[in-house]
Design a protein around this motif. Structure first.
Motif, mmCIF file in Angstrom:
data_model
loop_
_atom_site.group_PDB
_atom_site.id
_atom_site.type_symbol
_atom_site.label_atom_id
_atom_site.label_comp_id
_atom_site.label_asym_id
_atom_site.label_seq_id
_atom_site.Cartn_x
_atom_site.Cartn_y
_atom_site.Cartn_z
ATOM 1 N N PRO A 1 -5.639 8.283 2.910
ATOM 2 C CA PRO A 1 -5.327 7.496 1.711
ATOM 3 C C PRO A 1 -3.825 7.253 1.557
ATOM 4 C CG PRO A 1 -6.425 9.615 1.199
ATOM 5 C CD PRO A 1 -5.838 9.698 2.570
ATOM 6 N N VAL A 2 -3.458 5.994 1.446
ATOM 7 C CA VAL A 2 -2.063 5.599 1.250
ATOM 8 C C VAL A 2 -1.846 5.316 -0.237
ATOM 9 C CG1 VAL A 2 -0.288 3.906 1.828
ATOM 10 C CG2 VAL A 2 -1.915 4.675 3.586
ATOM 11 N N VAL A 3 -0.793 5.922 -0.798
ATOM 12 C CA VAL A 3 -0.480 5.799 -2.219
ATOM 13 C C VAL A 3 0.910 5.180 -2.351
ATOM 14 C CG1 VAL A 3 -0.118 7.062 -4.375
ATOM 15 C CG2 VAL A 3 -1.849 7.859 -2.749
ATOM 16 N N ARG A 4 1.014 4.160 -3.171
ATOM 17 C CA ARG A 4 2.322 3.565 -3.471
ATOM 18 C C ARG A 4 2.870 4.251 -4.715
ATOM 19 N NH1 ARG A 4 6.032 0.739 -0.480
ATOM 20 N NH2 ARG A 4 7.268 -0.643 -1.799
ATOM 21 N N LEU B 1 -11.933 10.801 -6.138
ATOM 22 C CA LEU B 1 -11.702 9.373 -5.919
ATOM 23 C C LEU B 1 -13.006 8.610 -6.115
ATOM 24 C CD1 LEU B 1 -9.704 7.121 -4.832
ATOM 25 C CD2 LEU B 1 -10.780 7.530 -2.602
ATOM 26 N N GLN B 2 -12.978 7.585 -6.958
ATOM 27 C CA GLN B 2 -14.151 6.750 -7.148
ATOM 28 C C GLN B 2 -14.239 5.731 -6.003
ATOM 29 O OE1 GLN B 2 -16.379 7.464 -9.652
ATOM 30 N NE2 GLN B 2 -14.957 9.189 -9.886
ATOM 31 N N ALA C 1 -10.938 2.766 -3.780
ATOM 32 C CA ALA C 1 -10.387 2.736 -2.422
ATOM 33 C C ALA C 1 -10.479 1.331 -1.838
ATOM 34 C CB ALA C 1 -11.132 3.722 -1.536
ATOM 35 N N ASP C 2 -9.362 0.821 -1.360
ATOM 36 C CA ASP C 2 -9.338 -0.451 -0.643
ATOM 37 C C ASP C 2 -9.195 -0.115 0.843
ATOM 38 O OD1 ASP C 2 -9.107 -3.022 0.260
ATOM 39 O OD2 ASP C 2 -7.088 -3.343 -0.553
ATOM 40 N N THR D 1 -5.865 2.118 0.850
ATOM 41 C CA THR D 1 -4.951 2.380 -0.253
ATOM 42 C C THR D 1 -5.754 2.864 -1.455
ATOM 43 O OG1 THR D 1 -5.070 0.075 -1.006
ATOM 44 C CG2 THR D 1 -3.315 0.647 0.537
ATOM 45 N N ILE D 2 -5.127 3.744 -2.230
ATOM 46 C CA ILE D 2 -5.759 4.271 -3.434
ATOM 47 C C ILE D 2 -4.736 4.249 -4.567
ATOM 48 C CG2 ILE D 2 -7.359 5.707 -2.110
ATOM 49 C CD1 ILE D 2 -5.672 8.145 -2.932
ATOM 50 N N PRO D 3 -5.190 4.260 -5.826
ATOM 51 C CA PRO D 3 -4.243 4.210 -6.947
ATOM 52 C C PRO D 3 -3.370 5.463 -7.013
ATOM 53 C CG PRO D 3 -6.502 3.721 -7.668
ATOM 54 C CD PRO D 3 -6.600 4.244 -6.270
ATOM 55 N N ASP D 4 -2.182 5.276 -7.568
ATOM 56 C CA ASP D 4 -1.294 6.410 -7.823
ATOM 57 C C ASP D 4 -1.678 7.003 -9.171
ATOM 58 O OD1 ASP D 4 0.695 8.279 -7.938
ATOM 59 O OD2 ASP D 4 2.279 6.862 -8.456
ATOM 60 N N ARG D 5 -2.525 7.988 -9.124
ATOM 61 C CA ARG D 5 -2.944 8.692 -10.341
ATOM 62 C C ARG D 5 -3.132 10.157 -9.990
ATOM 63 N NH1 ARG D 5 -8.204 10.298 -10.362
ATOM 64 N NH2 ARG D 5 -9.812 9.125 -9.232
#
Length: 199
Positions: free
Chosen positions: A26-29, A80-81, A85-86, A108-112
């Motif tokens: 998982p990549v997080v921005r 993670l829902q 995930a993209d 990619t996944i959300p930054d949370r």
């Protein structure tokens, strides 16, 4: 990170192992910079206790395919829902010393805030790509394994964590595909196959 090269490539497939597994890299921005999320496996697990890994695990009969395995495991391990995930593509399949064939997906996944599963995950670590690609944080060694022949082990030391083993093998390919980081042509040292390992 340029994930387009992951999306465009045809990943290698392996077969023949008795057990199938899948993971999500998982990549997080975060704060304008790319990071990669890892889990630290709980110490009581029978396979790879205490090691850094990507969310994932063994395929279950109800999983439609290996992508479903990776997303189900990511939900179970970090909350993670599936629709968060993209997934952009995947890396080459690998074989592990525990007789799994593993399919790594990249997304990619959300930054949370993610919550580790008490049963499987001791900790979640979101490590900066800038640290993972810093050559000062990388080392490798050659071992002559009694069953697998000559192998090269990779070690990434970032923010007090060490990523090594199968996860480091996947990380090497991810970084080579998506950044300008290049694997040094030769390991720093050769050691006995039973020399001490992290953790």
């Amino acid at each position: 990170m340029d994930l387009s090269r992951v999306a465009e490539r045809e990943a290698a497939v392996v077969s023949g192992e008795e057990r199938e597994a899948a993971v999500l890299a998982p990549v997080v921005r975060r704060d304008g910079d790319d990071h990669v999320l890892f889990t630290k496996r709980a110490d009581h697990l029978s396979d790879h206790p205490g090691q850094m890994s990507f969310p994932g695990g063994g395929r279950e009969p109800e999983d439609e395919d290996l992508l479903a395995t990776a997303l189900r495991e990511a939900n179970e391990e970090i909350g993670l829902q599936r629709d968060e995930a993209d997934v952009v593509g995947r890396l080459d399949d690998i074989r592990t010393v525990t007789d799994y064939q593993v399919r790594p997906f990249v997304g990619t996944i959300p930054d949370r805030e993610y919550v580790p599963s008490d049963a499987e995950v001791a900790e979640i670590a979101v490590l900066p790509v800038a640290g993972l690609t810093d050559t000062a944080n990388y080392e490798s060694e050659r071992r002559d394994h009694p069953h697998y022949g000559e192998i090269r082990l990779h070690f990434f030391h970032v923010d007090g964590y060490t990523v090594w083993g199968a996860t480091a093998n996947m990380l090497v390919q991810l970084l080579e595909l998506t950044t300008d980081w290049e694997l040094p042509p030769e390991p720093e040292r050769a050691v006995d196959y039973d020399a001490d390992l992290p953790g």
